[in-house]
Design a protein around this motif. Structure first.
Motif, mmCIF file in Angstrom:
data_model
loop_
_atom_site.group_PDB
_atom_site.id
_atom_site.type_symbol
_atom_site.label_atom_id
_atom_site.label_comp_id
_atom_site.label_asym_id
_atom_site.label_seq_id
_atom_site.Cartn_x
_atom_site.Cartn_y
_atom_site.Cartn_z
ATOM 1 N N ARG A 126 -4.497 5.970 4.008
ATOM 2 C CA ARG A 126 -4.865 5.982 2.583
ATOM 3 C C ARG A 126 -5.758 4.796 2.254
ATOM 4 N N ARG A 127 -5.361 3.617 2.738
ATOM 5 C CA ARG A 127 -6.108 2.397 2.417
ATOM 6 C C ARG A 127 -7.500 2.402 3.042
ATOM 7 N N ARG A 182 0.089 4.811 5.247
ATOM 8 C CA ARG A 182 -0.451 3.836 4.284
ATOM 9 C C ARG A 182 -1.836 3.351 4.720
ATOM 10 N N ALA A 217 0.801 -1.225 0.000
ATOM 11 C CA ALA A 217 0.000 0.000 0.000
ATOM 12 C C ALA A 217 0.837 1.280 0.000
ATOM 13 N N SER A 218 2.031 1.199 -0.569
ATOM 14 C CA SER A 218 2.880 2.393 -0.649
ATOM 15 C C SER A 218 2.547 3.231 -1.874
#
Ligand SMILES: Nc1ncnc2c1ncn2[C@@H]1O[C@H](COP(=O)(O)OP(=O)(O)OP(=O)(O)O)[C@@H](O)[C@H]1O
Ligand SMILES: Nc1ccn([C@H]2C[C@H](O)[C@@H](COP(=O)(O)O)O2)c(=O)n1
Length: 211
Positions: free
Chosen positions: A150-151, A147, A10-11
């Motif tokens: 964001r996810r 991360r 998830a970067s």
């Protein structure tokens, strides 16, 4: 030319690879989708995901096809597009087990090496193992919290649960996730998606997609 973009879970690898590929007008290849596809077939067949032999028999009998569309890669199993089934918390849990199997890694590597350049390839070991000859290599990082935040915009779980799962997946994937010694490492934490794409484009030797 082959551009490799590796990094932790998830970067931003697939979003960034898609943007870089669009700018270069070449396809991008999301290698993690092949591991996710193999995991899906294993789960659907009720296999023990540690059983490399059974997984390979299934993969050979029911081939998966990666379709490298610019707007997002698709995975086909027989005549069915299974892409939507590949990103879930259940799949995230199983895929690290499957990706640790050398036999499955060799199967994925062979699929990837059969592709014709130019393209942008993203994953964990694109720059180290699959395409060590690539002239342009990048490695994306960001803190687990960033991360996870964001996810969380894409998943029903809350940020702490996603963060814990990401940390675990980073540990399980660590063996194949080291940056290439010649990769440019980019901390995406302080950057927008567009900022990361621009940083990569600025590092490329030439913006001409030649083989
Ligand atoms: N620099 C950034 N700024 C803000 N959001 C970002 C940035 N990079 C990626 N994102 C977002 O973070 C999420 C994860 O990105 P993406 O799916 O591309 O990561 P990934 O590394 O391919 O994930 P995975 O390892 O699970 O396949 C997406 O929602 C994406 O839009
Ligand atoms: N080259 C690769 C690509 C992926 N993996 C593993 C690591 C992940 O747990 C899983 C799914 O990848 P993602 O969709 O998160 O990029 O597959 C790997 O070992 N090597």
């Amino acid at each position: 030319m082959i551009v490799t973009i590796d990094g932790v879970a998830a970067s931003g690898k697939s979003s960034v690879a898609s943007g870089v590929a669009r700018a270069l007008q070449v396809p991008y290849i999301s290698s993690g989708l092949l591991y996710r596809g193999a995991t899906l077939l294993g789960l659907q067949a009720g296999l023990d995901l540690h059983d490399a032999r059974a997984l390979l028999v299934t993969l050979q009998a029911q081939p998966l096809r990666l379709e490298p569309l610019a707007e997002g890669n698709r995975v086909w199993h027989a005549e069915q597009d299974v892409t939507e089934q590949l990103h879930s918390t259940r799949m995230d849990r199983g895929v690290s087990v499957v990706a640790a199997l050398p036999e499955v890694r060799a199967w994925v590597d062979a699929q990837l090496r059969a592709l014709e350049a130019p393209f942008v390839a993203e994953g964990r070991d694109m720059g180290t193992n699959v395409f060590p000859q690539a002239p342009a290599k990048f490695y994306l990082t960001a803190s687990p919290r960033i991360r996870a935040e964001r996810r969380a915009r894409e998943r029903p779980e809350d940020v702490p649960a996603i963060e814990a799962a990401l940390i675990l997946r980073d540990q399980l994937d660590a063996a194949q996730s080291a940056p290439a010694t010649d990769a440019v490492v980019i901390d995406t934490g302080p950057l927008t998606l567009e900022g990361v794409i621009e940083a990569i484009l600025a590092h490329l030797p030439a913006r001409v997609p030649s083989a």
